[in-house]
Write a protein that holds these residues in place. Sequence first.
Motif, PDB file in Angstrom:
ATOM      1  N   ASP A   1       0.821  -1.210   0.000  1.00 47.87           N
ATOM      2  CA  ASP A   1       0.000   0.000   0.000  1.00 47.87           C
ATOM      3  C   ASP A   1       0.853   1.257   0.000  1.00 47.87           C
ATOM      4  O   ASP A   1       1.907   1.302   0.629  1.00 47.87           O
ATOM      5  CB  ASP A   1      -0.912   0.028   1.241  1.00 47.87           C
TER       6      ASP A   1
ATOM      7  N   ASP B   1       0.282   3.987   1.483  1.00 47.85           N
ATOM      8  CA  ASP B   1       0.346   4.682   2.776  1.00 47.85           C
ATOM      9  C   ASP B   1       1.389   4.044   3.699  1.00 47.85           C
ATOM     10  O   ASP B   1       1.531   4.442   4.846  1.00 47.85           O
ATOM     11  CB  ASP B   1      -1.034   4.707   3.452  1.00 47.85           C
TER      12      ASP B   1
ATOM     13  N   GLN C   1       1.423   1.357   5.273  1.00 48.12           N
ATOM     14  CA  GLN C   1       0.956   0.598   6.437  1.00 48.12           C
ATOM     15  C   GLN C   1       1.623  -0.766   6.448  1.00 48.12           C
ATOM     16  O   GLN C   1       1.778  -1.395   7.472  1.00 48.12           O
ATOM     17  CB  GLN C   1      -0.559   0.441   6.397  1.00 48.12           C
TER      18      GLN C   1
ATOM     19  N   ARG D   1      -1.334   4.512   9.258  1.00 48.63           N
ATOM     20  CA  ARG D   1      -1.234   5.256   8.013  1.00 48.63           C
ATOM     21  C   ARG D   1      -0.300   6.460   8.169  1.00 48.63           C
ATOM     22  O   ARG D   1      -0.349   7.127   9.201  1.00 48.63           O
ATOM     23  CB  ARG D   1      -2.650   5.745   7.688  1.00 48.63           C
TER      24      ARG D   1
HETATM   25 MG    MG Z   1      -4.020   1.777   4.428  1.00 43.91          MG
END
Ligand code: MG
Length: 319
Positions: free
Chosen positions: A101, A103, A105, A206
Amino acid sequence: MKTIYLVLPCYNEELVIKDSASKLKELMQKLINEKTISEQSKVYFVNDGSCDRTWELLEEICRENGLFGAISLSANCGHQNAILSGMMYVKDECDAVITLDADLQHDITAIPEFVKRFNEGYEIVYGVRKSREGERKFKKITGDTFYTVMQLSGAKLIRNHADYRLMSSKAIQALSGYEEANLFLRGIIPSMGFKSTTLEYQEKPRLAGESKYSLKKMLKLAADGITSFSIRPLQMISLCGVFAFILSIIMLIYALVVYLESGTVPGWTSIVAPIWFLGGIQLLSLGVVGEYIGKIYMETKHRPRYIVDQVIKAGNQEL
Ligand code: MG
Ligand code: UDP
């Protein structure tokens, strides 16, 4: 030394994308210097039809460093299709792809471990999250329910695996043969076989911005997951039908017996209750059957799952 590409789907990630890129640059340079991965390794972002400044920022990122490339889809095609488009685009240029991802994460410090497993001969390495630091209760409950329902409906799923995964180009080549429109990678990939293993990582909060997975998107993913992997709901409907049929025969006998014994008109309960009961089951069943027909309808169209609008090739910045 293997050439490893990273693929990151991004949807309205203007708040995190620069940060993510600089963290990835640092890591990739370190891995290249340590000779863990080859110098040809790259990072590709897939812009999934963002309506904010994500694409402009990606263009900037690619211009500044040849490590980065970017693919822009013509519209928001969804997380699963964004990952797929990225993997399909890069599969012939590298030995393996790691999807994660944007972000971050998905803890990027686990990447060397993914590469290690790949070097040990695993074609697919599934990232499995250990704990969900700073995550909302709601997400955890809905996630857990989803895995349980999927398991009950008979799909092979890796618990707590959320598309943080390494796939060899051979495995991606095999994946390209799956042409279904209702794509649920977490179900398809384990069903493909290949030598695979799991790898635990710590889920991070995040970097910035908020989740792009709305409740609607989550429900759609769950419905896709269930109905594209199992016909068990349909079989359960048949079971319900058999059960309702037996029950109605019993009710018929009961009504006849009451009528013959006392000669009275049976009470309204025995009429009204089955009407509600059967009506409910019928509507539910129709709904489930409809869900599958919808799937068939979409599949018969053979529409493309995503459309690539623009590509900035990594390492080709002067163009
Ligand atoms: Mg995420
Ligand atoms: N994403 C995407 N298309 C979408 C929704 C999300 O490409 O329609 C991307 C998003 O940019 C992120 C990843 O999928 O990189 C996971 O989404 P998010 O972090 O919002 O989900 P969560 O971690 O909250 O489950």
